[in-house]
Scaffold this motif. Structure first.
Motif, mmCIF file in Angstrom:
data_model
loop_
_atom_site.group_PDB
_atom_site.id
_atom_site.type_symbol
_atom_site.label_atom_id
_atom_site.label_comp_id
_atom_site.label_asym_id
_atom_site.label_seq_id
_atom_site.Cartn_x
_atom_site.Cartn_y
_atom_site.Cartn_z
ATOM 1 N N ARG A 30 0.832 -1.208 0.000
ATOM 2 C CA ARG A 30 0.000 0.000 0.000
ATOM 3 C C ARG A 30 0.868 1.261 0.000
ATOM 4 N NH1 ARG A 30 -2.597 -2.612 4.188
ATOM 5 N NH2 ARG A 30 -4.362 -3.820 3.504
ATOM 6 N N SER A 31 1.921 1.251 0.798
ATOM 7 C CA SER A 31 2.725 2.462 0.930
ATOM 8 C C SER A 31 3.573 2.749 -0.303
ATOM 9 C CB SER A 31 3.621 2.390 2.170
ATOM 10 O OG SER A 31 4.601 1.397 2.024
ATOM 11 N N LEU A 32 3.867 1.750 -1.096
ATOM 12 C CA LEU A 32 4.698 1.986 -2.278
ATOM 13 C C LEU A 32 3.883 1.891 -3.567
ATOM 14 C CD1 LEU A 32 7.548 2.543 -3.312
ATOM 15 C CD2 LEU A 32 7.879 0.087 -3.462
ATOM 16 N N ILE A 33 3.219 0.775 -3.779
ATOM 17 C CA ILE A 33 2.525 0.541 -5.043
ATOM 18 C C ILE A 33 1.256 1.394 -5.138
ATOM 19 C CG2 ILE A 33 1.538 -1.178 -6.597
ATOM 20 C CD1 ILE A 33 4.549 -1.601 -5.971
ATOM 21 N N SER A 34 0.472 1.430 -4.081
ATOM 22 C CA SER A 34 -0.764 2.227 -4.115
ATOM 23 C C SER A 34 -0.465 3.710 -4.291
ATOM 24 C CB SER A 34 -1.581 2.023 -2.841
ATOM 25 O OG SER A 34 -2.077 0.721 -2.781
ATOM 26 N N VAL A 35 0.598 4.162 -3.690
ATOM 27 C CA VAL A 35 0.961 5.573 -3.782
ATOM 28 C C VAL A 35 1.449 5.919 -5.191
ATOM 29 C CG1 VAL A 35 2.557 7.316 -2.878
ATOM 30 C CG2 VAL A 35 1.370 5.781 -1.317
ATOM 31 N N ASN B 11 1.282 9.466 -8.287
ATOM 32 C CA ASN B 11 2.371 10.104 -9.020
ATOM 33 C C ASN B 11 1.860 10.318 -10.450
ATOM 34 O OD1 ASN B 11 4.552 10.556 -10.727
ATOM 35 N ND2 ASN B 11 5.916 9.201 -9.607
ATOM 36 N N LEU B 12 1.176 11.417 -10.661
ATOM 37 C CA LEU B 12 0.475 11.642 -11.929
ATOM 38 C C LEU B 12 1.370 11.524 -13.159
ATOM 39 C CD1 LEU B 12 -2.026 14.430 -10.868
ATOM 40 C CD2 LEU B 12 -2.331 11.954 -10.875
ATOM 41 N N PRO B 13 2.561 12.149 -13.177
ATOM 42 C CA PRO B 13 3.398 12.004 -14.373
ATOM 43 C C PRO B 13 3.839 10.554 -14.622
ATOM 44 C CG PRO B 13 4.158 13.848 -13.037
ATOM 45 C CD PRO B 13 3.145 13.096 -12.223
ATOM 46 N N GLY B 14 4.065 9.809 -13.574
ATOM 47 C CA GLY B 14 4.504 8.423 -13.729
ATOM 48 C C GLY B 14 3.365 7.488 -14.090
ATOM 49 N N PHE B 15 2.288 7.551 -13.338
ATOM 50 C CA PHE B 15 1.161 6.651 -13.565
ATOM 51 C C PHE B 15 0.482 6.930 -14.900
ATOM 52 C CE2 PHE B 15 -3.438 5.553 -12.706
ATOM 53 C CZ PHE B 15 -3.268 4.195 -12.880
ATOM 54 N N HIS B 16 0.284 8.193 -15.224
ATOM 55 C CA HIS B 16 -0.431 8.559 -16.448
ATOM 56 C C HIS B 16 0.506 8.907 -17.609
ATOM 57 C CE1 HIS B 16 -4.312 8.410 -14.505
ATOM 58 N NE2 HIS B 16 -3.871 9.199 -13.550
ATOM 59 N N HIS B 17 1.723 8.378 -17.591
ATOM 60 C CA HIS B 17 2.668 8.648 -18.675
ATOM 61 C C HIS B 17 2.039 8.208 -19.993
ATOM 62 C CE1 HIS B 17 6.296 8.466 -21.157
ATOM 63 N NE2 HIS B 17 6.750 9.393 -20.318
ATOM 64 N N ILE B 18 2.199 9.022 -21.012
ATOM 65 C CA ILE B 18 1.548 8.781 -22.303
ATOM 66 C C ILE B 18 1.978 7.465 -22.958
ATOM 67 C CG2 ILE B 18 3.178 10.093 -23.719
ATOM 68 C CD1 ILE B 18 -0.687 9.961 -24.077
ATOM 69 N N SER B 19 3.081 6.907 -22.537
ATOM 70 C CA SER B 19 3.521 5.615 -23.081
ATOM 71 C C SER B 19 2.650 4.463 -22.590
ATOM 72 C CB SER B 19 4.971 5.337 -22.677
ATOM 73 O OG SER B 19 5.050 5.088 -21.274
ATOM 74 N N GLY B 20 1.925 4.692 -21.481
ATOM 75 C CA GLY B 20 1.106 3.627 -20.901
ATOM 76 C C GLY B 20 1.892 2.729 -19.955
ATOM 77 N N SER B 21 3.156 3.028 -19.741
ATOM 78 C CA SER B 21 3.996 2.168 -18.899
ATOM 79 C C SER B 21 3.513 2.118 -17.446
ATOM 80 C CB SER B 21 5.453 2.614 -18.960
ATOM 81 O OG SER B 21 5.584 3.955 -18.502
ATOM 82 N N GLY B 22 2.947 3.213 -16.959
ATOM 83 C CA GLY B 22 2.414 3.213 -15.593
ATOM 84 C C GLY B 22 1.218 2.286 -15.465
ATOM 85 N N TYR B 23 0.388 2.262 -16.483
ATOM 86 C CA TYR B 23 -0.785 1.383 -16.481
ATOM 87 C C TYR B 23 -0.359 -0.086 -16.583
ATOM 88 C CZ TYR B 23 -2.941 5.858 -17.785
ATOM 89 O OH TYR B 23 -3.331 7.170 -17.842
ATOM 90 N N GLU B 24 0.641 -0.349 -17.407
ATOM 91 C CA GLU B 24 1.155 -1.715 -17.531
ATOM 92 C C GLU B 24 1.760 -2.179 -16.206
ATOM 93 O OE1 GLU B 24 3.753 -2.258 -20.910
ATOM 94 O OE2 GLU B 24 2.445 -1.002 -22.148
ATOM 95 N N PHE B 25 2.498 -1.295 -15.552
ATOM 96 C CA PHE B 25 3.083 -1.623 -14.255
ATOM 97 C C PHE B 25 1.982 -1.995 -13.261
ATOM 98 C CE2 PHE B 25 4.193 -0.063 -9.973
ATOM 99 C CZ PHE B 25 5.235 -0.938 -9.684
ATOM 100 N N MET B 26 0.920 -1.193 -13.224
ATOM 101 C CA MET B 26 -0.169 -1.476 -12.283
ATOM 102 C C MET B 26 -0.899 -2.766 -12.640
ATOM 103 S SD MET B 26 0.022 0.528 -9.752
ATOM 104 C CE MET B 26 -1.530 0.221 -8.932
ATOM 105 N N LEU B 27 -1.056 -3.051 -13.905
ATOM 106 C CA LEU B 27 -1.651 -4.328 -14.317
ATOM 107 C C LEU B 27 -0.834 -5.484 -13.751
ATOM 108 C CD1 LEU B 27 -3.556 -6.039 -16.373
ATOM 109 C CD2 LEU B 27 -1.500 -6.014 -17.765
#
Length: 102
Positions: free
Chosen positions: A13-18, A22-38
C-alpha cells in the motif's frame, strides 16, 4: 530494496498504491504506468486478494482521462478481465465493475 516484499500489505500500500498518485509516472503517455499497475494487480492478487482488488481501483478514473489515456487504461482493464480464471473473486468483481462502461 531488500526489505520490500509483495507479501507485506502495508508495504504494498505504501509503495505501489501511492504510485498511482504520481500523476506524471502513472499517467505517462507511453502507458507504462498502467502496464506496471496491471502487473502489480495480477501479482498481489495471488498473495492478497483484498489488496489486489484495491490496487485494481487505480483504473477507475479512466473515463476522466483524455482520449489517448482512456484507450490505454481500457486496454489494461480488458487485459485484467481476460484473466478471469487467474484473478480472485474480489479483484474480478472490481474489474467487472470497471469494464461495464467500456
Amino acid at each position: 530494496h531488500p526489505d520490500f516484499t509483495l507479501k507485506n500489505p502495508n508495504r504494498v500500500r505504501s509503495l505501489i498504491s501511492v504510485f498511482r498518485m504520481n500523476l506524471p509516472g502513472f499517467h505517462h503517455i507511453s502507458g507504462s504506468g498502467y502496464e506496471f499497475m496491471l502487473n502489480m494487480v495480477t501479482e498481489v492478487d495471488k498473495i492478497n486478494p483484498q489488496v489486489g482488488s484495491g490496487l485494481a481501483l487505480c483504473f477507475s478514473s479512466w473515463a476522466k482521462m483524455d482520449a489517448a489515456r482512456q484507450e490505454l487504461m481500457k486496454k489494461q482493464i480488458l487485459a485484467l478481465k481476460a484473466k478471469e480464471s487467474e484473478l480472485s473473486k474480489d479483484t474480478f468483481e472490481v474489474v467487472g465493475r470497471l469494464s461495464k462502461g467500456i
